[in-house]
Design an enzyme around this catalytic site. Sequence first.
Site, PDB file in Angstrom:
ATOM      1  N   SER A   1       0.862  -1.179   0.000  1.00  0.00           N
ATOM      2  CA  SER A   1       0.000   0.000   0.000  1.00  0.00           C
ATOM      3  C   SER A   1       0.900   1.232   0.000  1.00  0.00           C
ATOM      4  O   SER A   1       1.751   1.381   0.873  1.00  0.00           O
ATOM      5  CB  SER A   1      -0.888  -0.042   1.239  1.00  0.00           C
TER       6      SER A   1
ATOM      7  N   LYS B   1      -1.062  -0.887  -4.422  1.00  0.00           N
ATOM      8  CA  LYS B   1      -2.289  -0.129  -4.138  1.00  0.00           C
ATOM      9  C   LYS B   1      -1.884   1.310  -3.861  1.00  0.00           C
ATOM     10  O   LYS B   1      -1.024   1.567  -3.012  1.00  0.00           O
ATOM     11  CB  LYS B   1      -2.988  -0.772  -2.937  1.00  0.00           C
TER      12      LYS B   1
ATOM     13  N   LYS C   1      -2.940   4.990  -2.541  1.00  0.00           N
ATOM     14  CA  LYS C   1      -3.922   5.762  -1.782  1.00  0.00           C
ATOM     15  C   LYS C   1      -4.304   6.983  -2.623  1.00  0.00           C
ATOM     16  O   LYS C   1      -3.417   7.631  -3.206  1.00  0.00           O
ATOM     17  CB  LYS C   1      -3.299   6.220  -0.456  1.00  0.00           C
TER      18      LYS C   1
ATOM     19  N   ASP D   1      -7.176   3.105  -3.356  1.00  0.00           N
ATOM     20  CA  ASP D   1      -7.945   3.096  -2.107  1.00  0.00           C
ATOM     21  C   ASP D   1      -8.243   4.536  -1.702  1.00  0.00           C
ATOM     22  O   ASP D   1      -7.327   5.326  -1.465  1.00  0.00           O
ATOM     23  CB  ASP D   1      -7.121   2.402  -1.007  1.00  0.00           C
TER      24      ASP D   1
ATOM     25  N   GLU E   1     -11.152   0.947  -3.964  1.00  0.00           N
ATOM     26  CA  GLU E   1     -11.562   0.558  -2.622  1.00  0.00           C
ATOM     27  C   GLU E   1     -12.238   1.731  -1.909  1.00  0.00           C
ATOM     28  O   GLU E   1     -11.716   2.849  -1.895  1.00  0.00           O
ATOM     29  CB  GLU E   1     -10.298   0.141  -1.862  1.00  0.00           C
TER      30      GLU E   1
ATOM     31  N   ASP F   1     -14.374  -1.768   2.067  1.00  0.00           N
ATOM     32  CA  ASP F   1     -13.538  -1.992   3.254  1.00  0.00           C
ATOM     33  C   ASP F   1     -14.340  -1.504   4.463  1.00  0.00           C
ATOM     34  O   ASP F   1     -15.070  -2.281   5.099  1.00  0.00           O
ATOM     35  CB  ASP F   1     -12.210  -1.227   3.080  1.00  0.00           C
TER      36      ASP F   1
ATOM     37  N   LYS G   1     -10.718  -7.255   6.831  1.00  0.00           N
ATOM     38  CA  LYS G   1      -9.806  -6.912   7.927  1.00  0.00           C
ATOM     39  C   LYS G   1     -10.423  -7.469   9.207  1.00  0.00           C
ATOM     40  O   LYS G   1     -11.504  -7.023   9.624  1.00  0.00           O
ATOM     41  CB  LYS G   1      -9.677  -5.404   8.074  1.00  0.00           C
TER      42      LYS G   1
ATOM     43  N   GLY H   1      -4.733  -4.726   5.596  1.00  0.00           N
ATOM     44  CA  GLY H   1      -3.719  -4.568   6.633  1.00  0.00           C
ATOM     45  C   GLY H   1      -3.931  -3.264   7.367  1.00  0.00           C
ATOM     46  O   GLY H   1      -4.514  -2.324   6.816  1.00  0.00           O
TER      47      GLY H   1
HETATM   48  O1  NPG Z   1      -0.100  -2.871   4.740  1.00  0.00           O
HETATM   49  O2  NPG Z   1      -0.756  -2.748   6.793  1.00  0.00           O
HETATM   50  C1  NPG Z   1      -0.704  -2.313   5.644  1.00  0.00           C
HETATM   51  C2  NPG Z   1      -1.421  -1.034   5.341  1.00  0.00           C
HETATM   52  C3  NPG Z   1      -2.463  -1.187   4.315  1.00  0.00           C
HETATM   53  O3  NPG Z   1      -3.273   0.824   3.398  1.00  0.00           O
HETATM   54  C4  NPG Z   1      -3.341   0.026   4.286  1.00  0.00           C
HETATM   55  N1  NPG Z   1      -4.183   0.156   5.288  1.00  0.00           N
HETATM   56  O4  NPG Z   1      -7.193   1.885   4.678  1.00  0.00           O
HETATM   57  O5  NPG Z   1      -6.569  -0.105   4.278  1.00  0.00           O
HETATM   58  C5  NPG Z   1      -6.364   0.996   4.759  1.00  0.00           C
HETATM   59  C6  NPG Z   1      -5.043   1.286   5.433  1.00  0.00           C
HETATM   60  C7  NPG Z   1      -5.139   1.629   6.885  1.00  0.00           C
HETATM   61  C8  NPG Z   1      -4.005   1.810   7.583  1.00  0.00           C
HETATM   62  C9  NPG Z   1      -6.317   1.748   7.541  1.00  0.00           C
HETATM   63  C10 NPG Z   1      -4.032   2.113   8.915  1.00  0.00           C
HETATM   64  C11 NPG Z   1      -6.347   2.065   8.872  1.00  0.00           C
HETATM   65  C12 NPG Z   1      -5.209   2.244   9.551  1.00  0.00           C
END
Ligand code: NPG
Length: 406
Positions: free
Chosen positions: A173, A199, A201, A227, A252, A277, A301, A329
Amino acid sequence: MAGHQPCLPGWCVRITPAAADAATVTQDASVTEKGQDFVKLSAVELRRISLPLVTPFRTSFGTETTKDALLVRALTPDGEGWGECVAMAEPLYSSEYADTAQDVVRRFLLPRLFAHGDVTAGAVAQLLAPIKGHPMAKAAVEMAVLDAELRHAGQSLATYFGATRDRVPSGVSVGIMGSIPELLDTVDGYLSAGYVRVKLKIEPGWDVEPVRAVRERFGDGLLLQVDANTAYTLGDSRQLAKLDPFDLLLIEQPLPEDDMRGHAELARRITTPICLDESVTSARAAADAIALGACQVINIKPGRVGGYLEARRIAALAAANGLPVWCGGMLETGIGRGANAALAACPEFTLPGDVSASDRFYARDITPPFVLDDGHIAVPTGPGLGVDVLPGVIDEVTTSLETIRP
Ligand code: NPG
């Protein structure tokens, strides 16, 4: 495979056209404790740790520079079990945050488990259901009980879940950057490291151009998705449709968490598949989303849905209805990362997840690091979560520790 089998009825539920009757999903998940190993909780430790991130991670909801995590350690007469709460320090991703998670675990969740006596992980969600909300706090407690239970039974989490792979493809990500050249350098680095899917953001003002730049530079073969973390409204559908030519795997969570109908309408206006999500908070919500046509893919998640057992049910539900899923994640330490790898190794997880190597976020983790090998992360094989906390490291990064007793 050991004789200790998962006790999760209701995993395979097909939604009929009337299935807005999502109740079938959860009714079937009634708990039976037969055949499970009971866990006696002698005490539970609540530990807060602070881990610096290797680089700031910017999303549409904020910038993280440090991971402030709540860890739950269940102590039993002859063992222990670890859980990780994914709630962040501030309520920016969802309404939960680490301080409230710790408070609710201490004041409301643990007293219920202690009052019940010996428990199995399969019973935890139902015992905690009278307490409204707080899925991340509940997930951490259930995870600690599950780890203790499986360690005692000598069974790995992956086996318990019915995982079919010993390694999982690893996606990365990539946060919002200050400039396109910086983004391209960052993506280049991750691809050189071997990540198999990227991915990006996105947010209003950082969407079409970064996607175009990455596509042009790295070509059509790159598995690419975006995302938005709820940053758009249905009124932005024309802008979002501009992403359609870039052959993204998915977009996403473009719209707010509670806008299921909006996602269903957006799905009629854009061709990029919609993945939910934040909106999918339970198997019931997943069934609603599927029945409404609000998504074509689901990011699972465990923390967001109240635990790994509910996550497992959602995977089965999605697969029974023809939807691909992948494991999200939340900047987990090795504790949660190992558990995510086990979940992602289940057959329903047909898309690469956000199960990246530990060094994507941390120079030093509280467990031996997960490393990328040929673009994959190995699934732990030891009993329970199959990861060991490094005593020297965890003590150094601990900011507080409290012990709750029955
Ligand atoms: O690889 O752990 C990872 C991060 C993946 O982008 C990621 N997580 O929105 O999915 C999400 C985001 C996130 C991170 C969401 C931290 C909430 C807290």
